[in-house]
Design an enzyme around this catalytic site. Structure first.
Site, PDB file in Angstrom:
ATOM      1  N   GLU A  21      -2.331  -9.252   1.195  1.00 31.66           N
ATOM      2  CA  GLU A  21      -3.274  -9.256   2.599  1.00 31.66           C
ATOM      3  C   GLU A  21      -4.790  -9.403   1.511  1.00 31.66           C
ATOM      4  OE1 GLU A  21      -3.037  -8.257   5.933  1.00 31.66           O
ATOM      5  OE2 GLU A  21      -5.691  -7.767   6.622  1.00 31.66           O
ATOM      6  N   GLU A  48     -14.293  -9.045   7.369  1.00 31.93           N
ATOM      7  CA  GLU A  48     -13.935  -8.209   8.382  1.00 31.93           C
ATOM      8  C   GLU A  48     -14.926  -7.751   8.572  1.00 31.93           C
ATOM      9  OE1 GLU A  48      -9.475  -6.456   9.508  1.00 31.93           O
ATOM     10  OE2 GLU A  48     -10.073  -5.941   7.393  1.00 31.93           O
TER      11      GLU A  48
END
Length: 251
Positions: free
Chosen positions: A130, A135
């Site tokens: 990932e 984020e």
């Protein structure tokens, strides 16, 4: 500089291979985007939203993609939102991925611009990797994170490889969140400023570096969850939206 040198330099310059400028109105371009839908038992993170493709949650207007989370009730969840993916419509091995975005605000928001393996050749998460291009969690409003997860390095083991940068006006202004992904490293940028590098080790295996397969892009707003809800959810702030001005991929 000789003519041949100029040609060689030009041939090495990255070329735009995929993009969405969102210069249209209505639903996201179906040639480029799919959706992840439903509540999916909290999406592995005890999240509090159900994802839809309803226009209140995802739409293109005024030159921007809007992903908007609402306090309502869908699929047994208190919140609705959207999660848009390029899987099988935009999949890449290496390149520079840039997304110009303005983030939501407030405790309980958890927006992300990230990538997963398209073919899962090394196995389920986190074995196939990932890449979190951007984020953000609303209780830590000034900070943006770039992270990789693998079988060896992931948040379940608390071994993820991650960098942080301060972006004080992330909810007020558009910023360009980007990675430059090559065979041996992934560089993370905000507005062309490098703030973190995840590098391949000399003796790595796919457990440490599964980033030699094609990946696709995901953009979403989660609500609450193990990280986004760590300080609770402010129920007075909704709806909240992430605006995307463009997505560009260079190789």
């Amino acid at each position: 500089m000789t003519f041949l040198t100029i040609l060689a330099f030009a041939s090495c310059k990255p070329k735009l291979v995929w993009s969405d400028e969102f210069n249209y109105t209505g639903i996201p371009d179906s040639v480029k985007w799919n959706y992840d839908l439903g509540a999916n038992n909290g999406w592995g993170n005890n999240e509090q939203q159900a994802y839809t493709r309803l226009s209140k949650n995802v739409r293109v207007e005024d030159g921007h993609l809007i992903i908007e989370a609402h306090l309502d009730s869908i699929d047994g969840k208190a919140f609705s939102s959207s999660r848009i993916v390029s899987k099988h419509k935009g999949d890449w091995l290496y390149g520079r991925i840039e997304v110009s975005a303005k983030l939501p605000y407030g405790r309980g928001t958890w927006p992300a611009i990230w990538m997963l393996s398209t073919d899962w050749e090394y196995g389920g998460w986190p074995a196939s990797g990932e890449i979190d291009i951007m984020e953000h969690v609303g209780y830590n409003q000034d900070s943006v994170f770039g992270t990789i997860h693998t079988a060896s390095y992931n948040h379940i083991k608390h071994t993820e490889k991650s960098g942080k940068v301060l972006v004080h006006d992330a909810a007020e202004e558009f910023h360009v969140y980007a990675i430059n992904w090559t065979k041996d490293k992934i560089d993370f940028f905000v507005d062309d400023q490098l703030y973190y590098t995840a590098a391949r080790s000399e003796n790595d295996t796919f457990k440490e570096w599964p980033f030699d397969k094609r990946f696709h892009l995901i953009m979403n707003i989660a609500v609450g969850g193990n990280w986004g809800g760590k300080m609770g959810i402010d129920e007075s702030i909704w709806p909240q939206k992430m605006e995307i001005d463009y997505v560009r991929v260079y190789q």
